[in-house]
Enzyme design. Structure first.
Site, PDB file in Angstrom:
ATOM      1  N   SER A 123       0.546  28.454  12.259  1.00  0.00           N
ATOM      2  CA  SER A 123       1.706  29.242  13.407  1.00  0.00           C
ATOM      3  C   SER A 123       2.022  30.051  12.837  1.00  0.00           C
ATOM      4  CB  SER A 123       2.797  28.256  12.350  1.00  0.00           C
ATOM      5  OG  SER A 123       4.494  29.209  12.933  1.00  0.00           O
ATOM      6  N   TYR A 147       6.858  26.134   3.822  1.00  0.00           N
ATOM      7  CA  TYR A 147       5.916  25.351   5.015  1.00  0.00           C
ATOM      8  C   TYR A 147       5.212  26.357   5.750  1.00  0.00           C
ATOM      9  CZ  TYR A 147       5.399  24.670  10.301  1.00  0.00           C
ATOM     10  OH  TYR A 147       4.755  24.744  11.088  1.00  0.00           O
ATOM     11  N   LYS A 151       0.383  26.454   5.461  1.00  0.00           N
ATOM     12  CA  LYS A 151      -0.203  27.234   6.778  1.00  0.00           C
ATOM     13  C   LYS A 151      -1.337  27.561   6.724  1.00  0.00           C
ATOM     14  CE  LYS A 151       1.363  24.164   9.784  1.00  0.00           C
ATOM     15  NZ  LYS A 151       0.267  23.183  10.603  1.00  0.00           N
TER      16      LYS A 151
HETATM   17  P1  NAD Z   1       5.278  16.902  14.820  1.00  0.00           P
HETATM   18  O1  NAD Z   1       6.270  16.489  14.022  1.00  0.00           O
HETATM   19  O2  NAD Z   1       6.330  16.580  16.290  1.00  0.00           O
HETATM   20  O3  NAD Z   1       3.759  16.240  14.653  1.00  0.00           O
HETATM   21  C1  NAD Z   1       3.405  15.970  13.605  1.00  0.00           C
HETATM   22  C2  NAD Z   1       2.912  15.084  13.247  1.00  0.00           C
HETATM   23  O4  NAD Z   1       2.509  14.682  11.987  1.00  0.00           O
HETATM   24  C3  NAD Z   1       3.993  13.666  13.032  1.00  0.00           C
HETATM   25  O5  NAD Z   1       4.184  12.979  15.249  1.00  0.00           O
HETATM   26  C4  NAD Z   1       4.174  12.657  11.932  1.00  0.00           C
HETATM   27  O6  NAD Z   1       4.592  11.985  12.056  1.00  0.00           O
HETATM   28  C5  NAD Z   1       2.372  13.385  11.791  1.00  0.00           C
HETATM   29  N1  NAD Z   1       2.397  12.918  10.584  1.00  0.00           N
HETATM   30  C6  NAD Z   1       2.826  13.936   9.194  1.00  0.00           C
HETATM   31  N2  NAD Z   1       1.945  13.860   7.873  1.00  0.00           N
HETATM   32  C7  NAD Z   1       0.899  12.948   8.246  1.00  0.00           C
HETATM   33  C8  NAD Z   1       0.539  11.904   7.271  1.00  0.00           C
HETATM   34  N3  NAD Z   1       0.037  12.729   6.454  1.00  0.00           N
HETATM   35  N4  NAD Z   1      -0.408  12.024   8.385  1.00  0.00           N
HETATM   36  C9  NAD Z   1      -0.613  10.743   9.066  1.00  0.00           C
HETATM   37  N5  NAD Z   1       0.304  11.774  10.312  1.00  0.00           N
HETATM   38  C10 NAD Z   1       1.052  12.520  10.094  1.00  0.00           C
HETATM   39  O7  NAD Z   1       5.273  18.324  14.840  1.00  0.00           O
HETATM   40  P2  NAD Z   1       4.302  19.232  16.816  1.00  0.00           P
HETATM   41  O8  NAD Z   1       5.854  20.121  16.686  1.00  0.00           O
HETATM   42  O9  NAD Z   1       3.864  17.802  17.406  1.00  0.00           O
HETATM   43  O10 NAD Z   1       3.904  20.338  15.423  1.00  0.00           O
HETATM   44  C11 NAD Z   1       2.495  19.829  15.854  1.00  0.00           C
HETATM   45  C12 NAD Z   1       1.663  20.682  14.281  1.00  0.00           C
HETATM   46  O11 NAD Z   1       1.850  22.440  14.851  1.00  0.00           O
HETATM   47  C13 NAD Z   1       2.285  20.452  13.319  1.00  0.00           C
HETATM   48  O12 NAD Z   1       1.047  20.999  12.293  1.00  0.00           O
HETATM   49  C14 NAD Z   1       2.944  22.113  12.846  1.00  0.00           C
HETATM   50  O13 NAD Z   1       3.445  22.537  11.819  1.00  0.00           O
HETATM   51  C15 NAD Z   1       2.243  22.712  14.034  1.00  0.00           C
HETATM   52  N6  NAD Z   1       3.550  24.111  14.075  1.00  0.00           N
HETATM   53  C16 NAD Z   1       4.284  23.541  15.112  1.00  0.00           C
HETATM   54  C17 NAD Z   1       5.348  24.404  16.157  1.00  0.00           C
HETATM   55  C18 NAD Z   1       6.429  24.396  16.807  1.00  0.00           C
HETATM   56  O14 NAD Z   1       7.171  24.669  16.537  1.00  0.00           O
HETATM   57  N7  NAD Z   1       6.281  22.433  16.866  1.00  0.00           N
HETATM   58  C19 NAD Z   1       4.961  25.739  15.280  1.00  0.00           C
HETATM   59  C20 NAD Z   1       4.233  26.054  15.103  1.00  0.00           C
HETATM   60  C21 NAD Z   1       2.946  25.266  14.477  1.00  0.00           C
HETATM   61  C1  UD1 Z   2      11.117  28.309  12.921  1.00  0.00           C
HETATM   62  C2  UD1 Z   2      11.031  28.769  11.835  1.00  0.00           C
HETATM   63  C3  UD1 Z   2       9.696  28.712  11.708  1.00  0.00           C
HETATM   64  C4  UD1 Z   2       8.724  27.492  12.939  1.00  0.00           C
HETATM   65  C5  UD1 Z   2       9.354  27.732  13.904  1.00  0.00           C
HETATM   66  C6  UD1 Z   2       8.850  26.955  15.051  1.00  0.00           C
HETATM   67  C7  UD1 Z   2      12.948  29.377  10.090  1.00  0.00           C
HETATM   68  C8  UD1 Z   2      12.963  30.732   9.611  1.00  0.00           C
HETATM   69  N1  UD1 Z   2      11.929  29.745  10.888  1.00  0.00           N
HETATM   70  O1  UD1 Z   2      11.646  30.033  13.761  1.00  0.00           O
HETATM   71  O2  UD1 Z   2       8.704  28.835  10.599  1.00  0.00           O
HETATM   72  O3  UD1 Z   2       7.645  27.949  12.539  1.00  0.00           O
HETATM   73  O4  UD1 Z   2      10.743  27.627  14.454  1.00  0.00           O
HETATM   74  O5  UD1 Z   2       9.189  25.437  14.811  1.00  0.00           O
HETATM   75  O6  UD1 Z   2      13.502  28.490  10.235  1.00  0.00           O
HETATM   76  N2  UD1 Z   2      19.341  30.266  17.199  1.00  0.00           N
HETATM   77  C9  UD1 Z   2      20.230  30.536  16.933  1.00  0.00           C
HETATM   78  N3  UD1 Z   2      20.684  28.853  16.808  1.00  0.00           N
HETATM   79  C10 UD1 Z   2      20.025  27.664  16.631  1.00  0.00           C
HETATM   80  C11 UD1 Z   2      18.831  28.096  16.413  1.00  0.00           C
HETATM   81  C12 UD1 Z   2      17.904  28.765  16.567  1.00  0.00           C
HETATM   82  O7  UD1 Z   2      20.616  31.233  17.341  1.00  0.00           O
HETATM   83  O8  UD1 Z   2      20.982  26.631  16.966  1.00  0.00           O
HETATM   84  C13 UD1 Z   2      17.637  31.015  17.087  1.00  0.00           C
HETATM   85  C14 UD1 Z   2      17.524  31.680  15.719  1.00  0.00           C
HETATM   86  O9  UD1 Z   2      18.168  32.875  15.113  1.00  0.00           O
HETATM   87  C15 UD1 Z   2      16.054  32.777  16.922  1.00  0.00           C
HETATM   88  C16 UD1 Z   2      15.721  31.612  17.754  1.00  0.00           C
HETATM   89  O10 UD1 Z   2      16.618  31.571  18.070  1.00  0.00           O
HETATM   90  O11 UD1 Z   2      16.377  34.212  17.119  1.00  0.00           O
HETATM   91  C17 UD1 Z   2      14.628  31.039  17.503  1.00  0.00           C
HETATM   92  O12 UD1 Z   2      15.016  29.842  16.767  1.00  0.00           O
HETATM   93  P1  UD1 Z   2      14.164  28.791  16.430  1.00  0.00           P
HETATM   94  O13 UD1 Z   2      13.610  27.905  17.254  1.00  0.00           O
HETATM   95  O14 UD1 Z   2      14.511  27.427  15.035  1.00  0.00           O
HETATM   96  O15 UD1 Z   2      12.522  29.391  15.768  1.00  0.00           O
HETATM   97  P2  UD1 Z   2      12.171  30.573  14.692  1.00  0.00           P
HETATM   98  O16 UD1 Z   2      13.976  31.159  14.489  1.00  0.00           O
HETATM   99  O17 UD1 Z   2      11.445  30.984  15.578  1.00  0.00           O
END
Ligand code: NAD
Ligand code: UD1
Length: 335
Positions: A123, A147, A151
């Protein structure tokens, strides 16, 4: 056969669709702690392809080993993990245990069965407060919450693994802010409870589930004072994994890539674009900054372009339209 962990999740389900559409055979694993089995059914519906799903936990080594025994796995795409920043500060041990031990068990089995090719979901959160934007892959790493530290630690573990055995091929993908949904409107992001991320919060306000959006601060040094992020369509992101998979299939080593669009948008720009393309209003109120938020972060995308041959193609309007279609078609998420 590609093993996809976390396949029922938001990004995993979209990646499965792209893998199947590209002709890959997949086998999938998810403990459904943050997702529903229905997501797997929908992936099958969209692609008209069948595949095995194991509803198991990565921490259950015996159950996971069965997956390796029963399938001819060539590489792993590893999405499974817990991802809520706020929850990770309240339950750090749960986050360290699940994310790190889960990955170690997975890598132990990969070592045992000589499948040393992995694409890992990292991430942009590993960059913490950026010194400058756009941010490139060799910028300093300083995660700011448990978190983010899971990573970062997993990235280090994977680097050490390669140093110990040069036949590993590892691709670390640092995602920026994934939004949007599959254009069919049948799979998308289904957060538990009140969303903490911006886009799902906006769609739930627009549909009337939530009253108004709280905009976290308008006194940042940005064009309109609100936070700037690099939002990326989840289908573009999913396609990036296919490119990363090609790289791990054909080379050795550890490679790190930012997956973002390279463009930053403010919270107010997101609201404005969403309202324009959906013709729905999103009432909002400016409130205090959220602790831990950075003013602006967006990706330097050159490395992904040059070495993966991947660029994001979908713009902000498409991200808003697709997020909205998913919300309208599935007002209660996957039921
Ligand atoms: P998500 O929660 O929708 O998907 C993750 C999945 O992993 C879930 O379905 C959950 O049930 C499963 N899981 C968790 N722990 C497990 C375990 N021990 N064994 C088996 N399954 C397990 O999240 P996502 O948004 O699809 O994210 C996928 C990956 O990308 C994650 O590793 C997350 O940290 C990373 N990531 C997500 C974002 C985001 O904003 N969505 C941003 C950066 C990185
Ligand atoms: C958040 C997480 C980051 C994670 C990412 C994707 C925190 C501090 N960071 O980042 O670790 O990788 O999500 O899952 O939680 N915002 C509002 N109102 C809201 C929600 C968000 O104003 O109700 C604003 C935030 O201040 C930010 C932007 O929208 O400026 C995006 O927010 P968000 O979607 O939570 O993502 P990140 O802050 O980038």
């Amino acid at each position: 056969m590609i093993l996809v962990t976390g396949a029922a999740g938001f990004i995993g389900s979209h990646a499965c669709v792209e893998l199947l559409n590209a002709g890959y055979e997949i086998v999938t694993v998810d403990n459904l702690s943050n997702s529903k089995r229905e997501a797997i059914n929908r992936v099958k519906q969209i692609t008209k392809r069948d595949f095995l799903f194991y509803p198991i936990d990565l921490l259950d080594k015996e159950a996971l080993e069965k997956v390796f025994i029963e399938n001819k796995i060539k590489a792993v795409i590893h999405f499974a993990g817990l991802k809520a920043v706020g929850e990770s500060t309240e339950k750090p041990l749960m986050y360290y245990y699940n994310n790190i031990v889960g990955t170690i068990i997975l890598c132990e089995l990969m070592t045992k069965y000589k499948i040393k090719r992995i694409v890992f979901s990292s991430s942009a959160t590993v960059y913490g407060m950026p010194d400058q934007v756009p941010i490139s892959e060799n910028s300093p790493l300083r995660a700011m919450n448990p978190y983010g530290r899971t990573k970062l630690m997993i990235e280090e573990i994977l680097r050490d693994l390669y140093l110990s055995d040069k036949s590993w091929s590892i691709s670390i993908l640092r995602y920026f802010n994934p939004v949007g949904a599959h254009p069919s409107g049948t799979i998308g992001e289904d957060p538990n409870g009140i969303p903490s991320n911006l886009m799902p919060f906006i769609t739930q306000v627009a549909i009337g589930k939530l009253n108004q959006l709280k905009v976290f601060g308008n006194d940042y040094e940005t064009i309109d004072g609100t936070g700037i992020r690099d939002y990326i369509h989840v289908v573009d992101l999913a396609k990036g994994h296919l490119k990363a998979l090609e790289v791990v299939m054909n080379t050795f080593g550890v490679k790190v890539f930012n997956l973002g669009t390279g463009s930053g948008y403010s919270v107010l720009q997101i609201i404005e674009t969403f309202e324009k393309v959906t013709k729905k209003s999103v009432p909002y109120q400016i409130v205090e900054r959220r602790q831990g938020d950075v003013a602006a972060i967006y990706a330097d995308t050159n490395k992904a372009k040059d070495e993966l041959g991947w660029v994001a193609t979908k713009g902000l309007e498409e991200m808003c339209i697709d997020s909205w279609r998913w919300q309208v078609n599935n007002p209660k998420g996957y039921i």
